[in-house]
Design a protein around this motif. Structure first.
Motif, PDB file in Angstrom:
ATOM      1  N   VAL A 156       0.815  -1.215   0.000  1.00 13.73           N
ATOM      2  CA  VAL A 156       0.000   0.000   0.000  1.00 13.73           C
ATOM      3  C   VAL A 156       0.850   1.268   0.000  1.00 13.73           C
ATOM      4  O   VAL A 156       0.374   2.343  -0.380  1.00 13.73           O
ATOM      5  CB  VAL A 156      -0.956  -0.002   1.220  1.00 13.73           C
ATOM      6  CG1 VAL A 156      -0.178   0.162   2.523  1.00 13.73           C
ATOM      7  CG2 VAL A 156      -2.022   1.063   1.088  1.00 13.73           C
ATOM      8  N   HIS A 157       2.130   1.179   0.363  1.00 13.42           N
ATOM      9  CA  HIS A 157       2.976   2.364   0.444  1.00 13.42           C
ATOM     10  C   HIS A 157       3.568   2.804  -0.896  1.00 13.42           C
ATOM     11  O   HIS A 157       4.048   3.939  -1.027  1.00 13.42           O
ATOM     12  CB  HIS A 157       4.135   2.132   1.412  1.00 13.42           C
ATOM     13  CG  HIS A 157       3.713   1.983   2.841  1.00 13.42           C
ATOM     14  ND1 HIS A 157       2.576   2.557   3.352  1.00 13.42           N
ATOM     15  CD2 HIS A 157       4.308   1.312   3.878  1.00 13.42           C
ATOM     16  CE1 HIS A 157       2.472   2.257   4.638  1.00 13.42           C
ATOM     17  NE2 HIS A 157       3.509   1.505   4.979  1.00 13.42           N
ATOM     18  N   ILE A 207       3.524  -7.398   1.000  1.00 11.11           N
ATOM     19  CA  ILE A 207       2.273  -7.868   1.586  1.00 11.11           C
ATOM     20  C   ILE A 207       1.133  -6.909   1.267  1.00 11.11           C
ATOM     21  O   ILE A 207       1.282  -5.682   1.357  1.00 11.11           O
ATOM     22  CB  ILE A 207       2.412  -8.027   3.114  1.00 11.11           C
ATOM     23  CG1 ILE A 207       3.519  -9.028   3.436  1.00 11.11           C
ATOM     24  CG2 ILE A 207       1.103  -8.479   3.741  1.00 11.11           C
ATOM     25  CD1 ILE A 207       3.769  -9.207   4.912  1.00 11.11           C
ATOM     26  N   ALA A 208      -0.020  -7.455   0.924  1.00  5.37           N
ATOM     27  CA  ALA A 208      -1.229  -6.673   0.665  1.00  5.37           C
ATOM     28  C   ALA A 208      -2.143  -6.707   1.884  1.00  5.37           C
ATOM     29  O   ALA A 208      -2.070  -7.616   2.714  1.00  5.37           O
ATOM     30  CB  ALA A 208      -1.968  -7.228  -0.555  1.00  5.37           C
ATOM     31  N   GLU A 209      -3.028  -5.706   1.964  1.00  2.00           N
ATOM     32  CA  GLU A 209      -4.013  -5.558   3.036  1.00  2.00           C
ATOM     33  C   GLU A 209      -3.390  -5.259   4.399  1.00  2.00           C
ATOM     34  O   GLU A 209      -4.063  -5.376   5.433  1.00  2.00           O
ATOM     35  CB  GLU A 209      -4.925  -6.791   3.181  1.00  2.00           C
ATOM     36  CG  GLU A 209      -5.870  -7.011   2.017  1.00  2.00           C
ATOM     37  CD  GLU A 209      -5.278  -7.940   0.973  1.00  2.00           C
ATOM     38  OE1 GLU A 209      -4.652  -8.928   1.357  1.00  2.00           O
ATOM     39  OE2 GLU A 209      -5.456  -7.657  -0.219  1.00  2.00           O
ATOM     40  N   ALA A 210      -2.138  -4.889   4.439  1.00  2.72           N
ATOM     41  CA  ALA A 210      -1.459  -4.668   5.721  1.00  2.72           C
ATOM     42  C   ALA A 210      -0.726  -3.334   5.712  1.00  2.72           C
ATOM     43  O   ALA A 210      -0.316  -2.839   4.669  1.00  2.72           O
ATOM     44  CB  ALA A 210      -0.453  -5.785   5.989  1.00  2.72           C
ATOM     45  N   ARG A 267       7.075   6.943   8.841  1.00  3.96           N
ATOM     46  CA  ARG A 267       6.761   5.705   9.560  1.00  3.96           C
ATOM     47  C   ARG A 267       6.364   4.573   8.611  1.00  3.96           C
ATOM     48  O   ARG A 267       5.808   3.562   9.040  1.00  3.96           O
ATOM     49  CB  ARG A 267       5.648   5.917  10.592  1.00  3.96           C
ATOM     50  CG  ARG A 267       5.881   7.078  11.571  1.00  3.96           C
ATOM     51  CD  ARG A 267       7.110   6.898  12.430  1.00  3.96           C
ATOM     52  NE  ARG A 267       7.121   7.769  13.585  1.00  3.96           N
ATOM     53  CZ  ARG A 267       7.906   8.841  13.732  1.00  3.96           C
ATOM     54  NH1 ARG A 267       8.762   9.178  12.752  1.00  3.96           N
ATOM     55  NH2 ARG A 267       7.861   9.572  14.830  1.00  3.96           N
ATOM     56  N   ARG A 268       6.681   4.713   7.343  1.00  4.23           N
ATOM     57  CA  ARG A 268       6.411   3.654   6.367  1.00  4.23           C
ATOM     58  C   ARG A 268       7.633   2.725   6.309  1.00  4.23           C
ATOM     59  O   ARG A 268       8.350   2.675   5.322  1.00  4.23           O
ATOM     60  CB  ARG A 268       6.097   4.262   5.005  1.00  4.23           C
ATOM     61  CG  ARG A 268       4.761   5.001   4.949  1.00  4.23           C
ATOM     62  CD  ARG A 268       4.583   5.743   3.632  1.00  4.23           C
ATOM     63  NE  ARG A 268       3.214   6.208   3.439  1.00  4.23           N
ATOM     64  CZ  ARG A 268       2.730   7.355   3.915  1.00  4.23           C
ATOM     65  NH1 ARG A 268       3.509   8.165   4.615  1.00  4.23           N
ATOM     66  NH2 ARG A 268       1.469   7.699   3.688  1.00  4.23           N
ATOM     67  N   THR A 269       7.844   1.994   7.363  1.00  7.50           N
ATOM     68  CA  THR A 269       9.091   1.253   7.551  1.00  7.50           C
ATOM     69  C   THR A 269       9.039  -0.207   7.142  1.00  7.50           C
ATOM     70  O   THR A 269      10.048  -0.797   6.792  1.00  7.50           O
ATOM     71  CB  THR A 269       9.490   1.289   9.035  1.00  7.50           C
ATOM     72  OG1 THR A 269       8.426   0.714   9.816  1.00  7.50           O
ATOM     73  CG2 THR A 269       9.756   2.708   9.501  1.00  7.50           C
TER      74      THR A 269
END
Length: 240
Positions: A76-77, A101-104, A151-153
């Protein structure tokens, strides 16, 4: 303990890579080695205690080990990073992650969360702390700092049960012991300015947190190992 068997994420893609000599770029006097460039895996792959098969790290002091065996990054990022740095074709694997990973995202995953993926069991151990290698990989000096600031770590898993995983597989959350300690919360504590010693010790008392983060948080709070143990004991008593 909170069981949350209705929560599931999906592995979009899997990536592995051995350390390799990297292009020195604009600074030929400083050659470097990294495993940050990873190749996509289309079929099943084995998951060991410290690595996926075919994966590796160049700096074993700061990367790898049982607490940082598998790196995950939320798909998502990528649209955000495309806006932030449009000259890079951001997508699966571009952050050096093993699992896209999707949905997370960091608000939906907690330290200590246990996920089953087929016969493999993974546990969230800590957020990622991006280093200079991510910036140098893309020749974006501000990238690692922006990852921390936004915070997109992403985050690391330790491996509780080895097994085999494959792209497209679902990750089922089977155990959540620390719902208050999301990855987002852990990032806020680690990257806080000014720092909060009380929050440092509170997070350090989380038993599922990686050993390196426990040590960093306890040390910088001005506390000692006995202070850390007192915090653990208080948490076990429910006095928190």
């Amino acid at each position: 303990m909170t069981a949350a068997t209705d929560t599931a994420f999906r592995i979009v893609s899997i990536h592995v890579g051995r350390p390799r000599a990297m292009d020195a770029g604009d600074d030929p006097g400083k050659p470097w080695t990294s495993g940050i460039i990873k190749d996509r895996v289309d079929g099943p792959i084995g998951v060991g205690r410290e690595n996926l098969d075919g994966d590796g790290q160049a700096d074993l002091v700061h990367h790898g080990g049982v607490d940082k065996a598998v790196l995950a990054y939320p798909a998502v990022h990528f649209p955000f990073w495309k806006q932030e740095f449009p000259d890079v074709q951001w997508g699966d694997g571009t952050f050096g992650e093993n699992l896209t990973i999707a949905e997370a995202d960091e608000t939906r995953v907690c330290i200590g969360d246990v996920f089953e993926i087929g016969d493999c069991v993974l546990q969230v151990s800590q957020p990622r702390q991006p280093c200079w290698k991510l910036s140098r990989r893309w020749r974006l000096p501000k990238l690692a700092v922006r990852v921390q600031q936004t915070r997109r770590t992403g985050w690391y898993f330790r491996v509780l049960s080895t097994g085999t995983i494959r792209p497209g597989q679902s990750m089922h959350l089977t155990r959540r012991d620390y719902p208050e300690f999301t990855v987002a919360f852990a990032n806020d504590v680690m990257f806080a300015k000014p720092r909060d010693a009380a929050l440092d010790l509170r997070l350090a008392a989380c038993e599922a947190l990686s050993a390196s983060w426990k040590k960093t948080l306890t040390t910088r709070s001005g506390g000692s190992e006995s202070d850390h143990q007192s915090s653990v004991d208080a948490r076990l008593r429910g006095d928190r």
